[in-house]
Design an enzyme around this catalytic site. Sequence first.
Site, PDB file in Angstrom:
ATOM      1  N   CYS A 156      39.327   1.842   6.002  1.00  0.00           N
ATOM      2  CA  CYS A 156      39.608   3.040   6.809  1.00  0.00           C
ATOM      3  C   CYS A 156      40.537   3.997   6.069  1.00  0.00           C
ATOM      4  CB  CYS A 156      40.196   2.647   8.155  1.00  0.00           C
ATOM      5  SG  CYS A 156      41.645   1.584   8.058  1.00  0.00           S
ATOM      6  N   GLU A 173      32.962   9.954   7.883  1.00  0.00           N
ATOM      7  CA  GLU A 173      33.419   8.706   7.279  1.00  0.00           C
ATOM      8  C   GLU A 173      32.201   7.906   6.820  1.00  0.00           C
ATOM      9  OE1 GLU A 173      36.682   5.248   8.200  1.00  0.00           O
ATOM     10  OE2 GLU A 173      35.335   5.821   9.838  1.00  0.00           O
ATOM     11  N   GLU A 228      43.656   1.803  16.028  1.00  0.00           N
ATOM     12  CA  GLU A 228      43.657   2.230  14.618  1.00  0.00           C
ATOM     13  C   GLU A 228      42.205   2.439  14.254  1.00  0.00           C
ATOM     14  OE1 GLU A 228      42.899   2.294  10.923  1.00  0.00           O
ATOM     15  OE2 GLU A 228      43.588   0.205  10.906  1.00  0.00           O
ATOM     16  N   LYS A 260      38.975 -11.255  19.616  1.00  0.00           N
ATOM     17  CA  LYS A 260      37.534 -11.117  19.397  1.00  0.00           C
ATOM     18  C   LYS A 260      37.305 -10.548  18.001  1.00  0.00           C
ATOM     19  CE  LYS A 260      34.212  -8.215  19.944  1.00  0.00           C
ATOM     20  NZ  LYS A 260      33.281  -8.715  18.879  1.00  0.00           N
TER      21      LYS A 260
END
Length: 496
Positions: free
Chosen positions: A290, A387, A256, A180
Site C-alpha cells: 500500500c 492503485e 488503513e 480474519k
Amino acid sequence: MTGQYEDFYGHVIDGKETESDDGRRFTSVDPWQGHAWAEIAEGGPTDTDRAVGAARQAFDTGEWPRMGHAARGRILHRLAALIEEHAAELATADSRDMGRPHAQALAKDVPRAAANFRFFADHARLTAAEHLPADNGTHVYTRYEPAGVVAAIAPWNFPLMLESWKIAPALAHGNTVVLKPAEQSPVSATLLARLALEAGMPPGVLNVLHGHGPAAAGEFLVSHPGVDRITFTGESATGRAIARAAADRLTPLSLELGGKAAGLVFADSDLDRAVTWSVTGAYLNAGQVCLAGSRIYVERPVYHAFLERFTAAAAALRAGDPADPGTDIGPLASAEHHTKVRGFLDRLDGGPEGRLLAGGPDPDDPRLVRPTVVVDAAEEAAVLRQEIFGPVATVVPFDTEEEAVARANGTPYGLNAMVFTEDLRRAHRTAGALRGGTVWVNCFFVRDLRAPFGGVGASGIGREGGTHSREFFTEPKAVVMDIAGAIGPEATGAAR
C-alpha cells in the site's frame, strides 16, 4: 493430509482448531505452482457467532483482561520466541499462499512479526498515563481499560506481519480478538493461533475465523453486535463498506487503506541513494504494498540521468520462483490479481496513458510481471491515478518544488510520500506540504513502532502505533478524586 491437498487449516475458536459448522472448505492456491496446496475451513454466520462468542466470554469473564500488563507481556514474549523458532514454517506459509519470496519473508516479515509482539507487550507496560494533581485539592488520573472484542481483518500482501501488527497491541492492552485473515493467505493465521496457545494464551483470547468477505465471514464479523473495535487493512472500497457497517452500531474503527505514493527526486539529491530507495519503494514485494512509491517525480535537470539508472536497476532485479533464495520478485499473489495488473499495462499505447519503457509481462513466463517503468504518462492517466498494486512505476519530470508538491498531492489517496534532497530546508518544507500520514526523507519503509501510522482521504481513518494504538484499543477513563475533602457541590461543572 486431506484429500489431494497437503494439509488442512481450521478456524481456531475457544482454544480449539475446528471445522466450519457446515463443513465447508475452500482452497489456498500457490501462485507459482498454479494449484491449490491447502484446504481451509470456510466460515459462515454460525462460525462467526462462535468466534465472537468465545472472545466475548474470554473478555467478560476470563483472566486475560484482568491479569495485568506484566503477566500478559510474558505470554506475548513467549509467543514472539515461538514465532522465531517456527520462522521457516511461517515464511513458507506466506510464500506459498501469495508468492512472497521465501528468503524475504524469513529475513524480514517473521522477525518483524516477533518484534511487534515484543514491542507492544513492553509498550503497554511501560507507557505512562496522565496524573493531573490540582491546587483545589483534587487529583485526576487516566485509566486505559481494554475496549473489549476486537475484529481484526488482515490483508494478503504481508500476511503474518500485518496480522501481528493488528493483534499485538489489541492483546497487549487486554482485549480479546477475532482475526480474519485474507482468504488468499490464510495459513499463517492458523499457525500463529496454534503458537499463541502453546505460549500459554488462554482459550478464546485469540480466535481465527477463515472465509471470504462480502456476504460471508468478513461481513458477518464487522456487522456482529458483539464486536467493540474493528481494525482493517485493505483496499479503499472494502474499507468504505466496513465503515458503513460500523456506523450502524457506532463501532470505533481503524482503517488503513490504499495508497498511490509519490517520490520527489530533486536535482540536489544523492542520485545513487535516490535510485536505490526508489527501486525498493516501487518494486518491494512485486509492488504489492500500500506504501509503494509508484509515482516518481524527478526534477528536470537530473531526469534523464535518474531514469537511466533507475531503469537499469529495475532490470537487474530477478523475478522468478519464490523458493529460490536469489529471487527478488515473485509472482503476483493470484491469477485474478495478475489479470488486473496486466489490464493497466495493456492500455500503454504511447498516447496519454503512457509508454512502456521497460519491463512488463514476462514473455517467457505468464506467471510473472517484470519490474516495469512507464514514461510519458499524462497526469490523468490510469497508471498515475489508480492503485495498481503491482511492479509498475511511472517516472515524470517536474520543474519547480511547488509543481512537484502539487502533483504529489493530486490524488484522493494520502498514505505516504518520499522526498530525496540534500537541502535541509527543502526537506522540512516539503515534508510539511505533502499530504499523507508518513513522509520519508532520503529513505523508505523505515519504521519506528512508536510513531503514528495511517493515512488521510481514501487512504483511511485513524492511526496505530505506540500510544496511538493504546488510544484505539482502550477506553480511556478519567478518575477524579477529592483528596482534600474540601470540594462542595458548588464546584460541580467548574472548568479549570
